[in-house]
Scaffold this motif. Structure first.
Motif, mmCIF file in Angstrom:
data_model
loop_
_atom_site.group_PDB
_atom_site.id
_atom_site.type_symbol
_atom_site.label_atom_id
_atom_site.label_comp_id
_atom_site.label_asym_id
_atom_site.label_seq_id
_atom_site.Cartn_x
_atom_site.Cartn_y
_atom_site.Cartn_z
ATOM 1 N N ARG A 31 0.993 -1.050 0.085
ATOM 2 C CA ARG A 31 -0.064 0.081 0.004
ATOM 3 C C ARG A 31 0.960 1.353 -0.207
ATOM 4 N NH1 ARG A 31 -3.060 -2.621 3.917
ATOM 5 N NH2 ARG A 31 -2.470 -1.330 5.270
ATOM 6 N N SER A 54 0.466 3.556 -3.498
ATOM 7 C CA SER A 54 -0.739 4.392 -3.379
ATOM 8 C C SER A 54 -0.204 5.853 -2.895
ATOM 9 C CB SER A 54 -1.471 4.020 -2.209
ATOM 10 O OG SER A 54 -2.414 2.927 -2.608
ATOM 11 N N GLU A 62 -2.621 6.766 -8.624
ATOM 12 C CA GLU A 62 -3.937 6.334 -9.394
ATOM 13 C C GLU A 62 -4.358 7.306 -10.349
ATOM 14 O OE1 GLU A 62 -6.737 6.058 -6.059
ATOM 15 O OE2 GLU A 62 -5.102 4.939 -4.933
#
Length: 159
Positions: free
Chosen positions: A28, A32, A79
């Protein structure tokens, strides 16, 4: 309660712990973007309005931080992750209807975003392939992994 905690952290009978939890955090943090404390606090406020029973401020004095705030390396991507999927072979997405960790709607959305095939699995656990004891699931995934053959549209299996 202890058994649930031990299962969550993959504690073995010998007292050692698995690496899944740490690995999940590392992935993560590397995959991200990192919210600022202000963004994280705003998100916590939004969650708190929807679920006041969690009393999010009780341990934080009202200031929230990302678990990745002090991670030593910058994220390697941003993203949306599925920006260019044109070169992918047809993809098989498994989605368990009652998965407590990954909502079935997310599996449907992922299959749609990838232009892939969806295998809906009726069950109430996280993970199905080689974990749920379902010949239907195992055969479908083996067919995909070995021959890139996806099951017919609308195929459902159960655990």
């Amino acid at each position: 309660m202890l058994a649930l905690r031990d299962t969550f952290y993959a504690r073995t009978a010998g007292g050692s712990y698995g690496h899944d939890f740490d690995t999940n955090i590392a992935v993560r943090c590397m995959d991200s973007s990192r919210p600022t404390p202000e963004e994280q606090t705003a998100l916590a406020r939004k969650i708190g309005k929807a679920a006041p029973m969690f009393d999010l401020d009780v341990f934080t004095a009202g200031t929230h931080h990302s678990e990745c705030e002090a991670w030593p390396a910058a994220p390697t991507r941003d993203e949306p992750w599925l920006a260019d999927v044109g070169d992918l072979p047809e993809t098989l997405v498994l989605s368990v209807t009652g998965d407590p960790a990954t909502p079935h709607e997310g599996g449907i959305a992922m299959a749609r975003a990838l232009g892939g095939s969806l295998l809906t699995v009726d069950g109430k656990q996280h993970g199905a392939y080689l974990l749920g004891g379902s010949k239907c699931v195992d055969d479908a995934v083996n067919g995909y992994l070995l021959d890139l053959k996806t099951p017919p549209r609308g195929t459902r299996c159960s655990l």
